[in-house]
Design a protein around this motif. Structure first.
Motif, PDB file in Angstrom:
ATOM      1  N   THR A  76       6.396   3.187  -4.164  1.00  0.00           N
ATOM      2  CA  THR A  76       5.908   4.497  -4.204  1.00  0.00           C
ATOM      3  C   THR A  76       5.197   4.474  -2.507  1.00  0.00           C
ATOM      4  O   THR A  76       4.647   3.552  -1.902  1.00  0.00           O
ATOM      5  CB  THR A  76       4.594   4.835  -4.745  1.00  0.00           C
ATOM      6  OG1 THR A  76       5.166   4.552  -6.132  1.00  0.00           O
ATOM      7  CG2 THR A  76       4.364   6.392  -4.432  1.00  0.00           C
TER       8      THR A  76
ATOM      9  N   THR B 293       1.884   3.301  -0.381  1.00  0.00           N
ATOM     10  CA  THR B 293       1.468   2.267  -1.130  1.00  0.00           C
ATOM     11  C   THR B 293       1.679   0.989  -0.712  1.00  0.00           C
ATOM     12  O   THR B 293       2.708   0.633  -0.072  1.00  0.00           O
ATOM     13  CB  THR B 293       1.803   2.415  -2.671  1.00  0.00           C
ATOM     14  OG1 THR B 293       1.596   3.487  -3.252  1.00  0.00           O
ATOM     15  CG2 THR B 293       1.352   1.169  -3.458  1.00  0.00           C
TER      16      THR B 293
ATOM     17  N   TYR C 206       2.144  -3.163  -0.632  1.00  0.00           N
ATOM     18  CA  TYR C 206       2.967  -4.296  -1.348  1.00  0.00           C
ATOM     19  C   TYR C 206       3.036  -5.559  -0.669  1.00  0.00           C
ATOM     20  O   TYR C 206       2.656  -5.881   0.372  1.00  0.00           O
ATOM     21  CB  TYR C 206       4.432  -4.009  -1.632  1.00  0.00           C
ATOM     22  CG  TYR C 206       4.531  -2.565  -2.461  1.00  0.00           C
ATOM     23  CD1 TYR C 206       4.532  -2.700  -3.937  1.00  0.00           C
ATOM     24  CD2 TYR C 206       4.622  -1.272  -2.016  1.00  0.00           C
ATOM     25  CE1 TYR C 206       4.569  -1.545  -4.572  1.00  0.00           C
ATOM     26  CE2 TYR C 206       4.694  -0.201  -2.483  1.00  0.00           C
ATOM     27  CZ  TYR C 206       4.627  -0.118  -3.922  1.00  0.00           C
ATOM     28  OH  TYR C 206       4.428   1.005  -4.726  1.00  0.00           O
TER      29      TYR C 206
ATOM     30  N   THR D 136       3.057  -1.746   3.779  1.00  0.00           N
ATOM     31  CA  THR D 136       2.974  -0.401   3.158  1.00  0.00           C
ATOM     32  C   THR D 136       4.570   0.200   3.157  1.00  0.00           C
ATOM     33  O   THR D 136       4.986   0.405   4.261  1.00  0.00           O
ATOM     34  CB  THR D 136       2.004   0.539   3.954  1.00  0.00           C
ATOM     35  OG1 THR D 136       0.701  -0.238   4.024  1.00  0.00           O
ATOM     36  CG2 THR D 136       2.104   1.940   3.574  1.00  0.00           C
TER      37      THR D 136
END
Length: 116
Positions: free
Chosen positions: A76, A79, A81, A98
């Motif tokens: 998303t 967000t 990761y 991000t």
């Protein structure tokens, strides 16, 4: 003698087959392999590279955003990761990137991301 890279891209020999836009790590012998789970790696390989062939890596120090392949789960926008097994971006404990895009969980889907 030391060298300096001013453009943020560098060629390395692959230690095993690598898929474009996966995160890679430089090994002690100077070759690259897919970054391990929960590591940061050194950059993103820009094309598929067969074992013992050269591949161009966009280092984290390069300007701009990075294209990174995802695997294992949807991502998303906005967000954070990290790297999962195989050098793909996904959901893990240590988050280094991000995502700037939302994408389904199809293996190998490439999204735009920034390094945190």
């Amino acid at each position: 003698m030391a060298s300096q890279n001013d453009n943020g891209f560098k060629s390395f020999i692959a230690s095993g087959a690598l898929t474009a836009f996966t995160v890679v790590s430089v090994q002690a012998d100077g070759t690259i392999k897919a970054a391990a789970n929960n590591t940061r790696g050194n950059g993103v390989i820009q094309e598929d590279a067969a074992d013992a062939n050269y591949g161009s890596v966009k280092l984290w120090s390069a300007p701009g955003t990075h294209q990174v392949a995802i695997s294992g789960s949807a991502v998303t926008a906005a967000t954070t990761y990290g790297v999962i097994t195989g050098g793909y971006m996904g959901v893990v404990t240590l988050n280094y990137f991000t995502s700037l895009e939302t994408a389904a969980d199809a293996d190998g889907t490439v999204v735009e991301a920034v390094v945190n």
